[in-house]
Design a protein around this motif. Structure first.
Motif, PDB file in Angstrom:
ATOM      1  N   VAL A  72       7.368  -0.545   4.114  1.00 15.39           N
ATOM      2  CA  VAL A  72       6.110  -0.597   4.984  1.00 15.39           C
ATOM      3  C   VAL A  72       4.973  -2.002   4.626  1.00 15.39           C
ATOM      4  CG1 VAL A  72       4.703   0.872   3.381  1.00 15.39           C
ATOM      5  CG2 VAL A  72       4.205   0.890   5.948  1.00 15.39           C
ATOM      6  N   LEU A  73       4.388  -2.343   5.894  1.00 19.08           N
ATOM      7  CA  LEU A  73       3.447  -3.442   5.408  1.00 19.08           C
ATOM      8  C   LEU A  73       2.327  -2.968   6.179  1.00 19.08           C
ATOM      9  CD1 LEU A  73       5.761  -6.280   6.940  1.00 19.08           C
ATOM     10  CD2 LEU A  73       5.606  -5.433   4.635  1.00 19.08           C
ATOM     11  N   TRP A  74       1.146  -3.448   5.443  1.00 22.18           N
ATOM     12  CA  TRP A  74      -0.131  -3.219   6.068  1.00 22.18           C
ATOM     13  C   TRP A  74      -1.084  -4.230   5.639  1.00 22.18           C
ATOM     14  CZ3 TRP A  74       1.472  -0.981   1.995  1.00 22.18           C
ATOM     15  CH2 TRP A  74       0.868  -0.496   0.909  1.00 22.18           C
ATOM     16  N   TRP A  75      -2.254  -4.695   6.187  1.00 25.93           N
ATOM     17  CA  TRP A  75      -3.225  -5.517   6.153  1.00 25.93           C
ATOM     18  C   TRP A  75      -4.473  -5.073   5.120  1.00 25.93           C
ATOM     19  CZ3 TRP A  75      -1.950 -10.354   6.830  1.00 25.93           C
ATOM     20  CH2 TRP A  75      -0.996 -10.676   8.017  1.00 25.93           C
ATOM     21  N   ILE A  76      -4.894  -5.714   4.342  1.00 26.85           N
ATOM     22  CA  ILE A  76      -5.917  -5.373   3.301  1.00 26.85           C
ATOM     23  C   ILE A  76      -6.897  -6.439   3.097  1.00 26.85           C
ATOM     24  CG2 ILE A  76      -4.309  -3.534   1.842  1.00 26.85           C
ATOM     25  CD1 ILE A  76      -4.066  -5.777  -0.204  1.00 26.85           C
ATOM     26  N   PRO A  77      -8.069  -6.252   2.741  1.00 25.35           N
ATOM     27  CA  PRO A  77      -9.088  -7.085   2.564  1.00 25.35           C
ATOM     28  C   PRO A  77      -8.581  -8.057   1.434  1.00 25.35           C
ATOM     29  CG  PRO A  77     -10.077  -5.087   2.429  1.00 25.35           C
ATOM     30  CD  PRO A  77      -8.720  -4.813   2.422  1.00 25.35           C
ATOM     31  N   ALA A  78      -9.087  -9.333   1.478  1.00 31.10           N
ATOM     32  CA  ALA A  78      -8.649 -10.284   0.268  1.00 31.10           C
ATOM     33  C   ALA A  78      -9.296  -9.768  -0.830  1.00 31.10           C
ATOM     34  CB  ALA A  78      -8.900 -11.327   0.704  1.00 31.10           C
ATOM     35  N   GLY A  79      -8.455  -9.758  -2.093  1.00 30.01           N
ATOM     36  CA  GLY A  79      -8.942  -9.193  -3.403  1.00 30.01           C
ATOM     37  C   GLY A  79      -8.627  -7.885  -3.487  1.00 30.01           C
ATOM     38  N   HIS A  80      -8.364  -7.045  -2.600  1.00 27.30           N
ATOM     39  CA  HIS A  80      -8.165  -5.695  -2.856  1.00 27.30           C
ATOM     40  C   HIS A  80      -6.571  -5.389  -3.446  1.00 27.30           C
ATOM     41  CE1 HIS A  80      -7.877  -1.265  -2.289  1.00 27.30           C
ATOM     42  NE2 HIS A  80      -6.647  -1.599  -1.530  1.00 27.30           N
ATOM     43  N   LEU A  81      -6.559  -4.700  -4.307  1.00 24.07           N
ATOM     44  CA  LEU A  81      -5.221  -4.336  -4.940  1.00 24.07           C
ATOM     45  C   LEU A  81      -4.889  -2.950  -4.693  1.00 24.07           C
ATOM     46  CD1 LEU A  81      -5.602  -5.928  -8.737  1.00 24.07           C
ATOM     47  CD2 LEU A  81      -4.626  -6.988  -6.449  1.00 24.07           C
ATOM     48  N   PRO A  82      -3.790  -2.822  -3.818  1.00 22.71           N
ATOM     49  CA  PRO A  82      -3.396  -1.326  -3.389  1.00 22.71           C
ATOM     50  C   PRO A  82      -2.906  -0.464  -4.524  1.00 22.71           C
ATOM     51  CG  PRO A  82      -1.891  -2.845  -2.642  1.00 22.71           C
ATOM     52  CD  PRO A  82      -3.055  -3.529  -3.143  1.00 22.71           C
ATOM     53  N   THR A  83      -3.173   0.668  -4.481  1.00 26.53           N
ATOM     54  CA  THR A  83      -2.762   1.661  -5.289  1.00 26.53           C
ATOM     55  C   THR A  83      -1.329   2.029  -4.984  1.00 26.53           C
ATOM     56  OG1 THR A  83      -3.776   3.647  -4.286  1.00 26.53           O
ATOM     57  CG2 THR A  83      -4.909   2.411  -6.114  1.00 26.53           C
ATOM     58  N   VAL A  84      -0.775   2.737  -5.740  1.00 28.50           N
ATOM     59  CA  VAL A  84       0.920   3.323  -5.061  1.00 28.50           C
ATOM     60  C   VAL A  84       0.346   4.458  -4.105  1.00 28.50           C
ATOM     61  CG1 VAL A  84       2.667   4.585  -5.942  1.00 28.50           C
ATOM     62  CG2 VAL A  84       2.016   2.767  -7.292  1.00 28.50           C
ATOM     63  N   ALA A  85      -0.783   5.394  -4.630  1.00 27.20           N
ATOM     64  CA  ALA A  85      -1.054   6.480  -3.656  1.00 27.20           C
ATOM     65  C   ALA A  85      -1.407   5.688  -2.271  1.00 27.20           C
ATOM     66  CB  ALA A  85      -2.350   7.428  -4.165  1.00 27.20           C
ATOM     67  N   GLU A  86      -1.950   4.682  -2.151  1.00 25.80           N
ATOM     68  CA  GLU A  86      -2.244   4.373  -0.838  1.00 25.80           C
ATOM     69  C   GLU A  86      -1.067   3.679  -0.258  1.00 25.80           C
ATOM     70  OE1 GLU A  86      -4.493   0.022   0.770  1.00 25.80           O
ATOM     71  OE2 GLU A  86      -4.998   1.073  -1.247  1.00 25.80           O
ATOM     72  N   ALA A  87      -0.195   3.198  -0.803  1.00 26.36           N
ATOM     73  CA  ALA A  87       1.071   2.631  -0.325  1.00 26.36           C
ATOM     74  C   ALA A  87       1.802   3.867   0.023  1.00 26.36           C
ATOM     75  CB  ALA A  87       1.746   1.869  -1.520  1.00 26.36           C
ATOM     76  N   ALA A  88       1.956   4.905  -0.640  1.00 24.04           N
ATOM     77  CA  ALA A  88       2.871   6.072  -0.240  1.00 24.04           C
ATOM     78  C   ALA A  88       2.310   6.552   1.087  1.00 24.04           C
ATOM     79  CB  ALA A  88       2.887   6.845  -1.344  1.00 24.04           C
ATOM     80  N   GLU A  89       0.910   6.577   0.989  1.00 21.92           N
ATOM     81  CA  GLU A  89       0.326   7.264   2.341  1.00 21.92           C
ATOM     82  C   GLU A  89       0.543   6.164   3.612  1.00 21.92           C
ATOM     83  OE1 GLU A  89      -2.078   7.657   5.557  1.00 21.92           O
ATOM     84  OE2 GLU A  89      -2.558   5.965   4.262  1.00 21.92           O
ATOM     85  N   ARG A  90       0.666   4.994   3.116  1.00 24.42           N
ATOM     86  CA  ARG A  90       1.151   4.203   4.582  1.00 24.42           C
ATOM     87  C   ARG A  90       2.625   4.315   4.761  1.00 24.42           C
ATOM     88  NH1 ARG A  90      -3.449   0.634   6.679  1.00 24.42           N
ATOM     89  NH2 ARG A  90      -5.018   1.285   5.153  1.00 24.42           N
ATOM     90  N   LEU A  91       3.401   4.532   3.882  1.00 20.76           N
ATOM     91  CA  LEU A  91       4.796   4.694   4.121  1.00 20.76           C
ATOM     92  C   LEU A  91       4.920   6.150   4.851  1.00 20.76           C
ATOM     93  CD1 LEU A  91       7.605   3.830   3.822  1.00 20.76           C
ATOM     94  CD2 LEU A  91       7.735   5.094   1.611  1.00 20.76           C
ATOM     95  N   THR A  92       4.165   7.051   4.594  1.00 21.18           N
ATOM     96  CA  THR A  92       4.237   8.477   5.028  1.00 21.18           C
ATOM     97  C   THR A  92       3.928   8.066   6.605  1.00 21.18           C
ATOM     98  OG1 THR A  92       4.020   9.538   3.149  1.00 21.18           O
ATOM     99  CG2 THR A  92       3.418  10.624   5.096  1.00 21.18           C
ATOM    100  N   ASP A  93       2.770   7.421   6.829  1.00 22.97           N
ATOM    101  CA  ASP A  93       2.345   7.311   8.187  1.00 22.97           C
ATOM    102  C   ASP A  93       3.244   6.652   9.152  1.00 22.97           C
ATOM    103  OD1 ASP A  93       0.726   5.351  10.133  1.00 22.97           O
ATOM    104  OD2 ASP A  93      -0.702   6.855   9.734  1.00 22.97           O
ATOM    105  N   LEU A  94       3.954   5.501   8.498  1.00 21.87           N
ATOM    106  CA  LEU A  94       5.104   4.860   9.336  1.00 21.87           C
ATOM    107  C   LEU A  94       6.207   6.059   9.847  1.00 21.87           C
ATOM    108  CD1 LEU A  94       6.276   2.242  10.256  1.00 21.87           C
ATOM    109  CD2 LEU A  94       7.248   2.045   8.173  1.00 21.87           C
ATOM    110  N   ARG A  95       6.451   6.927   8.737  1.00 23.59           N
ATOM    111  CA  ARG A  95       7.509   7.573   8.981  1.00 23.59           C
ATOM    112  C   ARG A  95       7.418   8.619   9.861  1.00 23.59           C
ATOM    113  NH1 ARG A  95       9.683   8.713   2.251  1.00 23.59           N
ATOM    114  NH2 ARG A  95      10.863   6.652   2.420  1.00 23.59           N
TER     115      ARG A  95
END
Length: 166
Positions: free
Chosen positions: A111-134
Protein backbone atom coordinates in the motif's frame (compact mmCIF):
# COMPACT_ATOMS: atom_id res chain seq x y z
CA UNK A 1 5.51 36.80 1.47
CA UNK A 2 4.41 33.26 0.65
CA UNK A 3 5.98 30.38 2.49
CA UNK A 4 6.37 27.23 0.44
CA UNK A 5 5.28 24.07 2.17
CA UNK A 6 7.59 21.07 1.79
CA UNK A 7 6.38 18.60 -0.81
CA UNK A 8 4.38 15.64 0.48
CA UNK A 9 6.25 12.36 0.64
CA UNK A 10 5.19 8.85 -0.24
CA UNK A 11 4.89 6.20 2.45
CA UNK A 12 4.86 2.52 1.55
CA UNK A 13 4.17 -0.65 3.44
CA UNK A 14 4.66 -4.11 2.06
CA UNK A 15 4.13 -7.30 3.97
CA UNK A 16 5.22 -10.88 3.35
CA UNK A 17 4.24 -14.09 5.11
CA UNK A 18 7.32 -16.25 5.60
CA UNK A 19 7.33 -19.86 4.42
CA UNK A 20 9.99 -20.72 7.03
CA UNK A 21 11.60 -19.13 10.11
CA UNK A 22 14.27 -16.55 9.26
CA UNK A 23 17.02 -18.83 10.55
CA UNK A 24 15.93 -21.72 8.27
CA UNK A 25 18.57 -22.51 5.61
CA UNK A 26 15.89 -22.24 2.91
CA UNK A 27 15.65 -18.51 3.70
CA UNK A 28 19.43 -17.98 3.70
CA UNK A 29 19.48 -16.38 0.20
CA UNK A 30 16.84 -13.86 1.33
CA UNK A 31 18.57 -13.11 4.63
CA UNK A 32 21.91 -12.65 2.82
CA UNK A 33 20.32 -10.01 0.59
CA UNK A 34 18.88 -7.95 3.45
CA UNK A 35 21.95 -5.85 4.30
CA UNK A 36 22.97 -5.06 0.69
CA UNK A 37 19.39 -4.26 -0.37
CA UNK A 38 18.79 -2.09 2.70
CA UNK A 39 22.10 -0.27 2.11
CA UNK A 40 21.08 0.32 -1.50
CA UNK A 41 17.73 1.70 -0.35
CA UNK A 42 19.40 3.99 2.17
CA UNK A 43 21.64 5.38 -0.61
CA UNK A 44 18.96 5.52 -3.32
CA UNK A 45 17.88 8.87 -4.74
CA UNK A 46 14.64 9.94 -3.09
CA UNK A 47 14.95 7.67 -0.05
CA UNK A 48 13.85 9.39 3.18
CA UNK A 49 13.41 6.79 5.95
CA UNK A 50 12.74 3.13 6.70
CA UNK A 51 11.53 1.27 9.75
CA UNK A 52 14.22 -0.60 11.66
CA UNK A 53 14.09 -2.51 14.90
CA UNK A 54 15.94 -0.84 17.81
CA UNK A 55 19.61 -1.81 17.65
CA UNK A 56 19.17 -3.70 14.36
CA UNK A 57 19.79 -2.94 10.68
CA UNK A 58 16.32 -3.96 9.55
CA UNK A 59 12.78 -4.62 10.76
CA UNK A 60 12.62 -8.39 10.27
CA UNK A 61 12.46 -8.98 14.04
CA UNK A 62 9.35 -6.82 14.35
CA UNK A 63 6.22 -8.88 13.87
CA UNK A 64 3.33 -6.44 14.42
CA UNK A 65 1.06 -8.21 11.92
CA UNK A 66 1.69 -11.82 12.93
CA UNK A 67 4.49 -14.15 13.95
CA UNK A 68 5.17 -15.22 10.36
CA UNK A 69 4.68 -11.79 8.72
CA UNK A 70 7.57 -9.43 8.05
CA UNK A 71 6.97 -5.78 7.23
CA UNK A 72 8.81 -3.20 5.21
CA UNK A 73 7.77 0.39 5.90
CA UNK A 74 9.55 3.30 4.25
CA UNK A 75 9.18 6.88 3.07
CA UNK A 76 10.27 8.26 -0.30
CA UNK A 77 10.32 11.68 -1.94
CA UNK A 78 8.09 10.51 -4.77
CA UNK A 79 6.42 7.54 -6.37
CA UNK A 80 9.01 7.66 -9.15
CA UNK A 81 11.97 7.33 -6.76
CA UNK A 82 10.35 4.38 -4.99
CA UNK A 83 9.53 2.73 -8.34
CA UNK A 84 13.10 3.20 -9.55
CA UNK A 85 14.49 1.56 -6.43
CA UNK A 86 11.97 -1.29 -6.39
CA UNK A 87 12.12 -2.17 -10.09
CA UNK A 88 15.36 -0.74 -11.47
CA UNK A 89 17.93 -1.75 -8.86
CA UNK A 90 19.32 -4.80 -7.06
CA UNK A 91 16.04 -4.93 -5.17
CA UNK A 92 14.49 -6.56 -8.22
CA UNK A 93 16.71 -9.63 -7.67
CA UNK A 94 15.28 -10.01 -4.18
CA UNK A 95 11.77 -9.85 -5.62
CA UNK A 96 12.53 -12.64 -8.09
CA UNK A 97 13.02 -15.14 -5.25
CA UNK A 98 9.92 -14.20 -3.32
CA UNK A 99 7.97 -17.35 -4.24
CA UNK A 100 10.68 -19.47 -2.64
CA UNK A 101 10.65 -17.50 0.60
CA UNK A 102 7.10 -16.16 1.05
CA UNK A 103 3.58 -17.50 0.75
CA UNK A 104 1.58 -16.30 -2.22
CA UNK A 105 -0.46 -13.20 -1.46
CA UNK A 106 -4.20 -13.68 -1.38
CA UNK A 107 -4.84 -10.02 -0.55
CA UNK A 108 -3.04 -6.78 -1.26
CA UNK A 109 0.45 -6.85 0.20
CA UNK A 110 1.60 -3.35 -0.79
CA UNK A 111 0.00 0.00 0.00
CA UNK A 112 1.14 3.52 -0.82
CA UNK A 113 -0.13 6.81 0.63
CA UNK A 114 0.94 10.44 0.81
CA UNK A 115 2.17 11.97 4.06
CA UNK A 116 3.36 15.44 5.06
CA UNK A 117 7.11 15.93 4.71
CA UNK A 118 8.83 15.00 7.96
CA UNK A 119 6.07 12.68 9.18
CA UNK A 120 7.25 9.17 10.07
CA UNK A 121 4.37 6.72 9.74
CA UNK A 122 3.73 4.17 12.44
CA UNK A 123 3.12 0.51 11.78
CA UNK A 124 -0.43 0.98 13.07
CA UNK A 125 -1.02 3.79 10.56
CA UNK A 126 0.44 1.67 7.77
CA UNK A 127 -1.65 -1.37 8.73
CA UNK A 128 -4.77 0.81 8.72
CA UNK A 129 -3.95 1.99 5.17
CA UNK A 130 -3.43 -1.60 4.03
CA UNK A 131 -6.78 -2.57 5.57
CA UNK A 132 -8.41 0.39 3.82
CA UNK A 133 -6.97 -0.74 0.47
CA UNK A 134 -8.06 -4.34 1.04
CA UNK A 135 -11.56 -3.30 2.13
CA UNK A 136 -12.37 -0.44 -0.26
CA UNK A 137 -9.91 -0.83 -3.11
CA UNK A 138 -7.53 1.84 -4.37
CA UNK A 139 -8.31 5.45 -3.53
CA UNK A 140 -6.30 8.64 -2.96
CA UNK A 141 -6.07 7.48 0.67
CA UNK A 142 -4.52 4.05 -0.02
CA UNK A 143 -3.30 2.95 -3.45
CA UNK A 144 -0.77 0.87 -5.39
CA UNK A 145 1.66 1.35 -8.25
CA UNK A 146 -0.99 -0.07 -10.58
CA UNK A 147 -3.60 2.44 -9.36
CA UNK A 148 -1.62 5.55 -8.42
CA UNK A 149 -2.96 8.80 -7.01
CA UNK A 150 -1.19 12.12 -6.72
CA UNK A 151 -0.53 14.03 -3.53
CA UNK A 152 -2.95 16.68 -4.85
CA UNK A 153 -5.69 14.05 -5.18
CA UNK A 154 -4.95 12.81 -1.66
CA UNK A 155 -5.17 16.34 -0.26
CA UNK A 156 -8.46 16.98 -2.09
CA UNK A 157 -9.80 13.65 -0.83
CA UNK A 158 -8.82 14.58 2.74
CA UNK A 159 -10.54 17.96 2.44
CA UNK A 160 -13.66 16.10 1.31
CA UNK A 161 -14.23 14.85 4.84
CA UNK A 162 -11.81 11.99 5.45
CA UNK A 163 -8.86 12.52 7.70
CA UNK A 164 -5.59 11.83 5.92
CA UNK A 165 -2.01 12.74 6.55
CA UNK A 166 -1.62 15.25 3.72
Amino acid sequence: MTTLMPSPQLAQLNVARLRFPLDDPRLAPFVEMLDPVNAAADAAPGFVWRLVEDGEADATGLRPLGDDVIVNLSVWESQETLWDFAYRSGHLEAMRGRRDWFHRHVASHLVLWWIPAGHLPTVAEAAERLTDLRTHGPSPRAFTFASPHTATEAAAHARGGESAGV
